[in-house]
Write a protein that holds these residues in place. Structure first.
Motif, short mmCIF file in Angstrom:
data_model
loop_
_atom_site.label_atom_id
_atom_site.label_comp_id
_atom_site.label_asym_id
_atom_site.label_seq_id
_atom_site.Cartn_x
_atom_site.Cartn_y
_atom_site.Cartn_z
N LEU A 1 1.00 -1.10 -0.15
CA LEU A 1 0.05 -0.24 0.13
C LEU A 1 1.01 1.31 -0.22
O LEU A 1 0.08 2.48 -0.81
CB LEU A 1 -1.09 0.19 0.61
CG LEU A 1 -2.02 -1.07 1.43
CD1 LEU A 1 -3.41 -0.52 2.23
CD2 LEU A 1 -3.07 -1.18 -0.29
N ASP A 2 2.23 1.68 0.09
CA ASP A 2 3.00 2.90 0.25
C ASP A 2 3.04 2.70 -1.53
O ASP A 2 3.97 3.82 -1.15
CB ASP A 2 4.23 2.05 1.39
CG ASP A 2 4.77 1.23 1.18
OD1 ASP A 2 4.04 0.53 0.10
OD2 ASP A 2 6.24 0.97 1.91
N THR A 3 3.28 1.99 -2.46
CA THR A 3 3.96 2.16 -2.88
C THR A 3 3.05 2.12 -4.03
O THR A 3 3.28 3.49 -5.37
CB THR A 3 4.55 1.44 -3.78
OG1 THR A 3 3.69 0.21 -4.17
CG2 THR A 3 5.93 0.93 -2.58
N ILE A 4 0.84 2.62 -3.91
CA ILE A 4 0.60 2.43 -4.01
C ILE A 4 -0.74 4.44 -4.18
O ILE A 4 -0.79 4.25 -3.16
CB ILE A 4 -0.59 1.70 -4.24
CG1 ILE A 4 0.29 0.32 -4.82
CG2 ILE A 4 -2.21 1.84 -5.49
CD1 ILE A 4 -0.55 -1.32 -4.49
N ALA A 5 -0.93 4.49 -4.83
CA ALA A 5 -0.90 6.73 -5.11
C ALA A 5 -2.54 6.52 -4.84
O ALA A 5 -3.28 6.75 -3.75
CB ALA A 5 -1.15 7.35 -5.48
N GLN A 6 -2.81 5.74 -5.71
CA GLN A 6 -5.38 5.78 -5.39
C GLN A 6 -4.86 4.16 -6.27
O GLN A 6 -4.75 3.60 -6.65
CB GLN A 6 -5.14 6.53 -6.21
CG GLN A 6 -4.74 6.99 -8.37
CD GLN A 6 -5.10 8.38 -8.57
OE1 GLN A 6 -6.44 8.23 -8.59
NE2 GLN A 6 -3.95 8.28 -9.24
N ASP A 7 -6.55 4.15 -6.36
CA ASP A 7 -7.96 3.07 -6.76
C ASP A 7 -7.30 1.14 -6.76
O ASP A 7 -6.47 0.52 -6.89
CB ASP A 7 -7.07 3.52 -8.50
CG ASP A 7 -8.53 2.21 -9.07
OD1 ASP A 7 -9.31 2.18 -8.29
OD2 ASP A 7 -7.86 1.14 -10.01
N PHE A 8 -6.64 1.49 -5.14
CA PHE A 8 -6.35 0.21 -4.40
C PHE A 8 -6.93 -0.57 -3.57
O PHE A 8 -7.43 -1.35 -3.19
CB PHE A 8 -5.30 0.82 -3.41
CG PHE A 8 -5.28 1.56 -2.03
CD1 PHE A 8 -5.48 0.83 -0.90
CD2 PHE A 8 -5.31 2.73 -1.96
CE1 PHE A 8 -5.74 1.97 0.42
CE2 PHE A 8 -5.41 3.35 -1.26
CZ PHE A 8 -5.97 3.27 0.12
N CYS A 9 -8.19 -0.04 -3.78
CA CYS A 9 -9.31 -0.67 -2.96
C CYS A 9 -10.51 -1.09 -4.14
O CYS A 9 -10.69 0.05 -5.66
CB CYS A 9 -10.66 0.67 -1.97
SG CYS A 9 -9.23 0.58 -0.72
N HIS A 10 -11.08 -1.98 -3.64
CA HIS A 10 -12.40 -2.61 -4.84
C HIS A 10 -13.68 -2.34 -3.64
O HIS A 10 -14.02 -2.29 -2.74
CB HIS A 10 -12.28 -3.79 -5.18
CG HIS A 10 -13.15 -4.69 -6.04
ND1 HIS A 10 -13.73 -4.48 -7.06
CD2 HIS A 10 -14.04 -5.03 -4.65
CE1 HIS A 10 -14.97 -4.91 -7.18
NE2 HIS A 10 -15.47 -5.63 -6.48
N TYR A 11 -14.62 -1.69 -4.63
CA TYR A 11 -16.54 -1.28 -3.72
C TYR A 11 -16.92 -2.25 -3.61
O TYR A 11 -16.78 -2.14 -5.44
CB TYR A 11 -16.13 -0.09 -3.94
CG TYR A 11 -15.08 0.73 -3.50
CD1 TYR A 11 -15.33 1.35 -2.23
CD2 TYR A 11 -14.20 1.54 -4.46
CE1 TYR A 11 -14.25 2.23 -2.01
CE2 TYR A 11 -13.45 2.24 -3.67
CZ TYR A 11 -13.61 2.84 -2.23
OH TYR A 11 -12.39 3.91 -1.76
N GLU A 12 -17.86 -3.11 -3.45
CA GLU A 12 -19.41 -3.74 -4.46
C GLU A 12 -20.46 -2.93 -2.94
O GLU A 12 -20.15 -3.18 -1.62
CB GLU A 12 -19.19 -4.45 -4.14
CG GLU A 12 -20.11 -5.35 -4.74
CD GLU A 12 -19.97 -6.71 -4.80
OE1 GLU A 12 -20.54 -7.21 -5.27
OE2 GLU A 12 -18.59 -7.39 -5.22
N TRP A 13 -21.53 -2.53 -3.81
CA TRP A 13 -22.62 -2.54 -2.61
C TRP A 13 -23.28 -3.56 -2.67
O TRP A 13 -23.65 -4.48 -3.21
CB TRP A 13 -23.77 -1.37 -3.31
CG TRP A 13 -23.59 0.20 -3.15
CD1 TRP A 13 -22.96 0.89 -4.30
CD2 TRP A 13 -23.55 0.65 -2.63
NE1 TRP A 13 -22.14 2.74 -4.04
CE2 TRP A 13 -22.92 2.22 -2.71
CE3 TRP A 13 -24.47 0.89 -1.07
CZ2 TRP A 13 -23.02 3.01 -1.97
CZ3 TRP A 13 -24.03 1.74 -0.31
CH2 TRP A 13 -23.93 2.73 -0.76
#
Length: 92
Positions: free
Chosen positions: A46-58
């Motif tokens: 996670l320290d090397t990934i700036a953005q879009d590191f999550c998957h979201y689901e309703w």
């Protein structure tokens, strides 16, 4: 970290990003939707990934499950209401 079980679904509340209360399905049935956010990558990266590191689901629940979730997420033990006098009808 807490776990809640609704019918055959167990949710780790650490991954709950948002909850939509008092909604209705397209058929008019009461529903509660829970937005689950999970990491796409190992936590060590996670320290090397700036953005879009999550998957979201309703995930949408209806019937007794919706009622139980509504009760859980509006309980004074689980949620602090920052605007207790707020009425949705007052939004312009």
């Amino acid at each position: 970290m807490a776990f809640i079980k609704i019918q055959n679904v167990v949710i780790n509340t650490s991954y709950v990003a948002a909850v939509k209360l008092d909604h209705h399905t397209s058929l008019g049935e009461k529903s509660v939707s829970v937005l689950i956010a999970t990491s796409k990558f190992p936590l060590s990266n996670l320290d090397t990934i700036a953005q879009d590191f999550c998957h979201y689901e309703w995930v949408e629940f209806t019937g007794q499950a919706a009622t139980a979730l509504q009760d859980y997420f509006t309980s004074f033990n689980n949620v602090i209401d920052l605007l207790p006098q707020y009425q949705e009808s007052s939004v312009g």
